[in-house]
Motif scaffolding. Structure first.
Motif, short mmCIF file in Angstrom:
data_model
loop_
_atom_site.label_atom_id
_atom_site.label_comp_id
_atom_site.label_asym_id
_atom_site.label_seq_id
_atom_site.Cartn_x
_atom_site.Cartn_y
_atom_site.Cartn_z
N TYR A 130 11.66 -9.35 18.94
CA TYR A 130 12.11 -7.99 19.25
C TYR A 130 11.09 -6.95 18.77
O TYR A 130 10.85 -5.96 19.46
CB TYR A 130 13.47 -7.72 18.61
CG TYR A 130 14.51 -8.77 18.93
CD1 TYR A 130 14.56 -9.40 20.18
CD2 TYR A 130 15.47 -9.14 17.98
CE1 TYR A 130 15.52 -10.36 20.47
CE2 TYR A 130 16.44 -10.09 18.28
CZ TYR A 130 16.46 -10.70 19.51
OH TYR A 130 17.40 -11.66 19.80
N VAL A 131 10.53 -7.18 17.61
CA VAL A 131 9.52 -6.25 17.08
C VAL A 131 8.28 -6.25 17.97
O VAL A 131 7.71 -5.19 18.28
CB VAL A 131 9.16 -6.60 15.63
CG1 VAL A 131 7.93 -5.81 15.16
CG2 VAL A 131 10.34 -6.31 14.70
N ALA A 132 7.84 -7.43 18.38
CA ALA A 132 6.66 -7.52 19.26
C ALA A 132 6.90 -6.76 20.56
O ALA A 132 6.00 -6.09 21.08
CB ALA A 132 6.33 -8.99 19.55
N GLN A 133 8.11 -6.86 21.09
CA GLN A 133 8.45 -6.14 22.32
C GLN A 133 8.44 -4.64 22.09
O GLN A 133 7.84 -3.88 22.86
CB GLN A 133 9.82 -6.60 22.82
CG GLN A 133 10.34 -5.86 24.04
CD GLN A 133 9.74 -6.35 25.33
OE1 GLN A 133 8.60 -6.83 25.36
NE2 GLN A 133 10.48 -6.22 26.42
N SER A 192 17.38 -3.65 13.88
CA SER A 192 18.76 -3.17 13.83
C SER A 192 19.11 -2.40 15.09
O SER A 192 20.19 -2.56 15.65
CB SER A 192 18.97 -2.29 12.60
OG SER A 192 18.87 -3.04 11.41
N ARG A 193 18.18 -1.55 15.55
CA ARG A 193 18.43 -0.79 16.78
C ARG A 193 18.56 -1.73 17.97
O ARG A 193 19.44 -1.56 18.81
CB ARG A 193 17.31 0.22 17.02
CG ARG A 193 17.30 1.40 16.07
CD ARG A 193 16.43 2.52 16.61
NE ARG A 193 15.06 2.11 16.83
CZ ARG A 193 14.09 2.19 15.92
NH1 ARG A 193 14.37 2.65 14.71
NH2 ARG A 193 12.87 1.80 16.21
N ILE A 206 26.01 -2.57 13.30
CA ILE A 206 25.90 -3.36 12.06
C ILE A 206 24.46 -3.32 11.57
O ILE A 206 23.53 -3.50 12.33
CB ILE A 206 26.32 -4.83 12.29
CG1 ILE A 206 27.81 -4.89 12.65
CG2 ILE A 206 26.05 -5.68 11.07
CD1 ILE A 206 28.28 -6.27 13.04
N ARG A 207 24.29 -3.08 10.29
CA ARG A 207 22.97 -3.18 9.66
C ARG A 207 22.91 -4.54 8.99
O ARG A 207 23.60 -4.81 8.02
CB ARG A 207 22.78 -2.07 8.63
CG ARG A 207 21.51 -2.22 7.80
CD ARG A 207 20.29 -1.86 8.62
NE ARG A 207 19.05 -2.10 7.86
CZ ARG A 207 17.93 -1.43 8.07
NH1 ARG A 207 17.89 -0.50 8.99
NH2 ARG A 207 16.86 -1.70 7.38
N TYR A 208 22.11 -5.44 9.53
CA TYR A 208 22.05 -6.80 9.01
C TYR A 208 21.30 -6.86 7.69
O TYR A 208 20.49 -5.99 7.36
CB TYR A 208 21.38 -7.72 10.03
CG TYR A 208 22.11 -7.79 11.33
CD1 TYR A 208 23.26 -8.55 11.46
CD2 TYR A 208 21.67 -7.06 12.42
CE1 TYR A 208 23.95 -8.60 12.66
CE2 TYR A 208 22.37 -7.10 13.62
CZ TYR A 208 23.50 -7.87 13.73
OH TYR A 208 24.17 -7.91 14.90
N SER A 209 21.56 -7.89 6.92
CA SER A 209 20.87 -8.10 5.65
C SER A 209 19.54 -8.80 5.94
O SER A 209 19.42 -10.02 5.86
CB SER A 209 21.73 -8.96 4.70
OG SER A 209 21.07 -9.15 3.48
N TRP A 210 18.55 -8.00 6.30
CA TRP A 210 17.28 -8.55 6.76
C TRP A 210 16.53 -9.32 5.68
O TRP A 210 15.71 -10.19 5.99
CB TRP A 210 16.39 -7.44 7.30
CG TRP A 210 16.97 -6.80 8.52
CD1 TRP A 210 17.46 -5.53 8.62
CD2 TRP A 210 17.16 -7.39 9.80
NE1 TRP A 210 17.94 -5.30 9.90
CE2 TRP A 210 17.76 -6.43 10.64
CE3 TRP A 210 16.87 -8.66 10.32
CZ2 TRP A 210 18.07 -6.69 11.96
CZ3 TRP A 210 17.18 -8.91 11.64
CH2 TRP A 210 17.78 -7.93 12.45
#
Length: 338
Positions: free
Chosen positions: A52-55, A262-263, A273-277
């Motif tokens: 997701y970050v790469a995208q 999260s977004r 929901i803010r996940y526990s990354w």
């Protein structure tokens, strides 16, 4: 130079420049390869954060591919689409790979993109007298049969010295587990993110208790049809290079990366929901830990299904050539198939 000659020379120079520019553009377009569309069958989960970050950061486009996510309802459905060539790869977990292999389908894992010991857990109701693992005896526990939650519960009970026969296992579709717990149809549920967070929120801290297992680990994988993986080398290696950039971004800008994930997950799943990354290790790799996890899941599934056949060489499930080319240090498994 006469005025007419000057005008003629100016026109000639202008036309020459236009011709040169035209043929230069033609030449460039003939050498620049068009950006290829790459489809990933995706069940939105925190474990696939690097993708997701790469995208979001445009790393895939920088490498020459346009990635499109096609939402699937489950890891099994996502992998089915990849095997049917409706998608190029699937975001899945290791147990789906093993189940598909045991069913006789050809599947290969291209790379692991994350690992976590807290992606899956047991959430129990305190008002049913559950404060410790020992209190699970005689209780009804909801799970999804043959899932990572099922395997997690097996490890949790075994480590706690609790015989499976002392609990009642209730097979429930994964998406219904949080509601079953909240409604009191079961005393506890074994599930994974984001359903785990939903189950915890359904009870709240005052009424719920969560159990994790140090023996359990789970990995997020990119996997698919071996034929497609071989045929689309250019796109597959471009995908991996984009994820390598995302991995570096996460090391340098973890909080910003957390916000991106999260977004993405809130938009994709409809949950705020803010996940526990911090529970996730985001690394692109193929290593022996992954192979050991494959072996654990395989042994467990074979015992459950009463198979007496010998466990096959699980290195056959891993395609390492592309990751070895893109990030050699990320591959520590030797003699894999591809």
């Amino acid at each position: 130079m006469s005025k007419k000659s000057y005008i003629a020379a100016t026109v000639f120079i202008g036309l020459s420049a236009m011709v040169v520019a035209f043929w230069s553009a033609i030449g460039r377009s003939s050498f620049v390869k068009p950006r290829e569309t790459f489809i990933i069958a995706d069940v939105p989960r925190p474990a696939f954060g690097l993708v997701y970050v790469a995208q979001a950061q445009g790393y895939f486009r920088e490498e020459g591919i346009d990635v499109k996510f096609v939402p699937a309802k489950s890891s099994g459905q996502a992998l089915d689409w990849a095997l049917e060539e409706k998608a190029d790869l699937a975001n899945i977990f290791e147990i789906t790979t093993i189940q598909t292999h045991l069913a006789g389908a050809a599947v290969r894992a291209l790379a692991a993109v994350s690992s976590s010991q807290k992606n899956t857990a047991l959430v129990a109701r305190k008002d049913r007298g559950i404060q410790s693992l020992e209190d699970l005896k005689g209780k009804r526990i909801g799970l999804t049969k043959n899932s990572n939650g099922d395997f997690f519960l097996y490890l949790l009970l075994t480590a706690g010295g609790i015989q499976p026969s002392t609990v009642t296992l209730v097979d429930i579709p994964a998406e219904d587990l949080p509601l079953a717990l909240k409604a009191g149809r079961v005393d506890a549920v074994a599930t994974w993110q984001p359903l785990l967070t939903n189950a915890q929120a359904a009870l709240g801290q005052d009424r719920g208790v969560t159990f994790y297992s140090d023996l359990y680990s789970q990995i997020g994988l990119l996997a698919g049809n071996p034929k497609v993986i071989v045929q689309k080398k250019r796109a597959m290696t471009a995908l991996l290079r984009g994820i390598v950039k995302a991995e570096q971004f996460m090391r340098d800008h973890r909080e910003q990366g957390n916000d991106i994930m999260s977004r993405y997950l809130s938009e994709a799943s409809g949950e705020n929901i803010r996940y526990s990354w911090d529970d996730y290790l985001f690394e692109l790799k193929l290593n022996n830990v992954m192979l050991n996890l494959f072996s654990q899941r395989m042994d467990w599934l074979l015992r459950k299904q009463s198979h007496s056949t010998a466990v096959p060489d699980l290195r056959q499930l891993i395609f390492s050539d592309y990751l070895r080319e893109v990030a050699p240090k990320a591959v520590t498994i030797r003699n894999t198939i591809g």
